[in-house]
Design an enzyme around this catalytic site. Structure first.
Site, PDB file in Angstrom:
ATOM      1  CB  CYS A 287      42.484  69.270  -0.632  1.00 32.72           C
ATOM      2  SG  CYS A 287      42.534  69.368  -2.430  1.00 32.72           S
TER       3      CYS A 287
ATOM      4  CG  LEU B 166      45.599  40.863  44.080  1.00 34.62           C
ATOM      5  CD1 LEU B 166      44.451  41.565  43.378  1.00 34.62           C
ATOM      6  CD2 LEU B 166      45.065  39.938  45.159  1.00 34.62           C
TER       7      LEU B 166
ATOM      8  CG  ASP C 252      49.733  47.552  32.574  1.00 33.17           C
ATOM      9  OD1 ASP C 252      50.726  48.283  32.484  1.00 33.17           O
ATOM     10  OD2 ASP C 252      48.766  47.775  33.313  1.00 33.17           O
TER      11      ASP C 252
ATOM     12  CE  LYS D 250      44.554  43.665  38.921  1.00 32.76           C
ATOM     13  NZ  LYS D 250      45.232  44.930  39.017  1.00 32.76           N
TER      14      LYS D 250
ATOM     15  CD  GLU E 182      54.105  45.365  24.344  1.00 30.72           C
ATOM     16  OE1 GLU E 182      54.310  45.248  23.141  1.00 30.72           O
ATOM     17  OE2 GLU E 182      54.086  46.472  24.923  1.00 30.72           O
TER      18      GLU E 182
HETATM   19  S1  IVH Z   1      43.067  43.523  46.719  1.00 29.68           S
HETATM   20  C1  IVH Z   1      46.216  41.295  49.028  1.00 29.68           C
HETATM   21  N1  IVH Z   1      41.173  44.664  45.329  1.00 29.68           N
HETATM   22  O1  IVH Z   1      45.545  45.452  41.917  1.00 29.68           O
HETATM   23  C2  IVH Z   1      45.163  41.882  48.201  1.00 29.68           C
HETATM   24  N2  IVH Z   1      43.417  45.052  44.677  1.00 29.68           N
HETATM   25  O2  IVH Z   1      47.418  43.514  40.778  1.00 29.68           O
HETATM   26  C3  IVH Z   1      45.430  43.285  47.874  1.00 29.68           C
HETATM   27  N3  IVH Z   1      43.651  46.583  42.788  1.00 29.68           N
HETATM   28  O3  IVH Z   1      48.045  45.856  44.313  1.00 29.68           O
HETATM   29  C4  IVH Z   1      44.776  43.781  46.703  1.00 29.68           C
HETATM   30  N4  IVH Z   1      41.505  46.977  42.498  1.00 29.68           N
HETATM   31  O4  IVH Z   1      46.732  47.936  43.529  1.00 29.68           O
HETATM   32  C5  IVH Z   1      42.499  44.484  45.480  1.00 29.68           C
HETATM   33  N5  IVH Z   1      39.390  45.650  44.229  1.00 29.68           N
HETATM   34  C6  IVH Z   1      40.697  45.473  44.378  1.00 29.68           C
HETATM   35  C7  IVH Z   1      41.630  46.102  43.529  1.00 29.68           C
HETATM   36  C8  IVH Z   1      42.990  45.864  43.714  1.00 29.68           C
HETATM   37  C9  IVH Z   1      42.728  47.246  42.082  1.00 29.68           C
HETATM   38  C10 IVH Z   1      45.092  46.637  42.520  1.00 29.68           C
HETATM   39  C11 IVH Z   1      45.941  46.815  43.755  1.00 29.68           C
HETATM   40  C12 IVH Z   1      46.805  45.600  43.783  1.00 29.68           C
HETATM   41  C13 IVH Z   1      46.863  45.227  42.337  1.00 29.68           C
HETATM   42  C14 IVH Z   1      47.275  43.795  42.122  1.00 29.68           C
END
Ligand code: IVH
Length: 675
Positions: free
Chosen positions: A429, A85, A35, A116, A37
């Protein structure tokens, strides 16, 4: 990476690369690069486009979300687009975003911080409280219909409850499907056993499991789900803040992650991110950062969105812990017991905060399961931030004619045969005269946990043995220091220091001597028990097998090993040298070791590197502690090794019981306090 002087050409090159890697990631679930990279490619393209706005195009990947949907599943148009995001790659970038928010918004700003989750974004649709559809993000506008597969996930409710009495007739819910780490490891074990391909990480396995044509396969994979956002909603309660939305979704029966926090200042946001950067591996699932969102929904509307992402949220991404690099070769190292351990020689790569050039591959089965071959490009990760691990090959980059690696049949140090006993995973060995084993035995004897002889490290031992100055640990005490003085790099001061360190080691406790002799299976805890029980090396050497096995905490395996070790004439000769040199052979008769864990209760789960489950529990008990099999509110700490039990970790988290890694365990044993 090709680099050209011409920005138009480079932008083109980058777009092609990004399109290629998007395809590998989104359609084939088989990425060739990490990711980090990938992010670097997008960042470079964005920088080129910013410097040369004429090169921007509406179809550039910098303006798009994810990849176009594949043909395998029916297309689904999202009722509101599933946006991506923007990322912050450092605390500085995150704070700069937060300050912009505070400047832009009239009034106070509260932030919601969420983990996340590293999985697959999914949109769920409920009509009149019933689950009717699930779709992947796809290109943000049109995704793939995975309704049947997502229905098999236990965490996704079939029906929503109606907490407020004002249920929406239609509600779109967004969240992440993920695979818990223990389930991922178990799946890979099963895949390898069945000769099927293994997955590089839990996210790929979640994506691969969702992409099954047959939902019963998805059902057999342990997937789970966290909800983090509401999409389109017809009717339902009036919500004015994101935390209210999450509370509503949780009350409706959707799983909302318990680590969500509403925070009033950027300092607190910063602390939240730092906390999870450090503790990410305490969770039984993978996270790759923290998502920070403006809480107030009216403020969100004020801020709006760019073509790709909302302005009211940002993803703080953890620094990468996974990289790809060249596997230059697979070699085998010989340990002090003769164990032959395969290890990867890598093109050095910076991952998880340090440069990695070597990584253990553990044993023959592990190499076969991962099917890594010299010449492969491989994914490398820092497991638990400490031990580098080779995850698997990038198959698309494998050269033609590549063949599976074969475990060597001859010891690389002595040429003797390497033997794997039936039913065992390790190869040995068996030549006791093997120079590699001899060197490792001496290195171990002189190491810090044993006789602690400073200045007698790996290189010095290898030099001395190669010159015939040392043949076994007994020779250390009659080392010809005049010859050492003549060697290059050994000045008068270093020779005198070495002499003093050797002299000082003669007074080490019997426990250290026993641990240093390298009796197979006898670790620190067992040595302590034997020293305390018998009080003198001579009594241990004279003890019968039954007497040894009768010691509480010393099982039959260790007892047999100790008995055999001291029955060997060769080992007896080494002990004689130690005795003549005046090395302390007496122990604290009848006394116990320090009771550092008195009144504590420590649960061990998973596989530790330096301890078997039994020896870890013995070490706890030998120090006055309890080592029960389950976590309760009376548990002092949980020691978690590889493939630790998810239930235990979750329970520990719920009860606020600290989870320790191996270093933390060592600290606890020694000091009787949490690190
Ligand atoms: S909010 C418009 N909250 O991260 C906002 N995303 O890099 C929508 N993701 O597409 C996303 N944990 O797949 C949100 N607590 C979280 C998240 C999250 C993982 C993922 C999701 C998003 C991606 C963006």
């Amino acid at each position: 990476m090709p680099c050209t002087e011409n920005p138009a050409q480079r932008a083109d090159e980058l777009r092609q690369l990004i399109a290629h890697h998007n395809l590998r990631y989104h359609q084939l679930d088989d990425p060739e690069i990490s990711d980090a990279e990938f992010d670097a490619l997008v960042r470079e393209l964005r920088a080129v486009e910013e410097a040369h706005p004429d090169l921007q195009t509406p179809t550039s990947p910098t303006q798009q979300v994810g990849a176009a949907p594949s043909v395998q599943f029916a297309p689904v148009r999202h009722r509101t687009p599933m946006m991506s995001l923007d990322n912050a790659f450092s605390f500085e970038e995150l704070l700069a975003w937060g300050k912009r928010m505070e400047r832009f918004i009239s009034g106070e700003v509260a932030f919601v911080c969420e983990l996340k989750i590293d999985g697959v974004a999914i949109s769920l649709l409920y009509e009149d409280g019933r689950y009717v559809r699930a779709a992947t993000r796809g290109d943000g506008t049109v995704g793939e219909d995975v309704t049947g597969n997502v229905r098999t996930i236990a965490a996704v409710p079939e029906r929503l409850s109606s907490p407020t009495g004002q249920s929406p007739s239609v509600i779109e819910v967004r969240g992440e499907v993920y695979m818990p780490v223990p389930a991922f490891e178990e799946l890979n074990r099963r895949q390898a056993e069945a000769g099927l391909r293994t997955f590089a990480n839990p996210r790929n396995s979640a994506a691969g499991s969702l992409r099954q044509k047959d939902p019963s396969i998805t059902a057999s994979r342990e997937l789970s789900f966290w909800t983090y956002q509401a999409g389109a909603m017809d009717g339902g309660p009036r919500l004015s803040a994101h935390h209210e939305t999450l509370e509503y979704l949780a009350a409706a029966g959707l799983p909302v992650n318990p680590e969500v926090r509403v925070l009033g200042s950027l300092e607190e946001v910063n602390d939240f991110c730092r906390h999870w950067l450090e503790h990410r591996h305490d969770l039984p699932y993978e996270i790759d950062g923290v998502v920070v969102k403006v809480d107030d929904l009216a403020q969100r509307r004020e801020l709006g969105a760019t073509a790709k992402a909302p302005r009211w949220a940002i993803a703080y991404k953890f620094p990468p812990e996974e990289r790809t690099t060249l596997l230059k070769d697979i070699m085998v190292s010989i340990g002090r017991t003769g164990k032959a351990t395969p290890f990867a020689m890598l093109e050095p790569v910076f991952v998880g905060g340090s440069t990695v050039a070597l990584a253990t591959l553990h044993n023959e089965d592990q190499v076969a399961a991962k099917d890594v071959r010299p010449g492969d490009t491989v994914f490398v990760r820092k497991a638990g931030d400490v031990i580098p691990e080779v995850l698997g090959p990038v198959l698309a980059k494998r050269g033609r004619g590549s063949k599976p690696w074969r475990f060597p049949t001859a010891c690389p140090a002595c040429g003797g045969p390497l033997v794997r006993l039936p039913g065992e995973s390790d190869t040995y060995c068996t030549n006791v005269d093997c120079p590699a084993q001899r060197d490792q035995r001496i290195i171990h004897f002189a190491s810090r946990g044993a006789m602690d002889i400073e200045g007698l490290g790996e290189r010095t031992v290898q030099l001395f043995t190669s010159l015939g100055l040392l043949a076994d640990v007994g020779d250390i005490y009659s080392l010809d220091l005049d010859r050492v003085r003549e060697l290059e790099g050994f000045g008068e001061v270093s020779v005198r220091n070495l002499e003093a360190a050797i002299e000082a080691s003669k007074d080490r406790p019997l426990t250290n001597l026993l641990a240093g002799l390298g009796v197979p299976h006898l670790g620190g805890a067992g040595s302590q028990l034997l020293a305390a029980t018998f009080g003198h090396l001579d009594r241990i050497m004279a003890a019968s097998l039954e007497e040894l096995a009768a010691v509480e905490g010393v099982g039959p395996k260790i007892a047999t090993s100790v008995h055999e070790f001291f029955a060997s004439a060769r080992n007896q000769a080494v002990i004689a040298k130690l005795r003549v040199a005046g090395v302390n052979l007496a122990g604290p008769e009848g006394s116990e070791g320090p009771q550092t864990l008195a009144g504590m209760s420590v649960v061990v789960t998973g596989t530790l590197e330096g301890w078997s489950r039994e020896s870890a529990e013995e070490a706890i008990k030998a120090r006055g502690g309890k080592a029960p099999g389950s976590v309760s509110k009376r548990t002092t700490a949980v020691v978690a090794g590889e493939a630790a039990g998810a239930a235990k970790l979750t329970k520990a988290q719920e009860l606020g019981v600290p989870v320790l890694d191996e270093a933390g365990f060592a600290h606890l044993l020694e000091k009787g306090e949490l690190p």
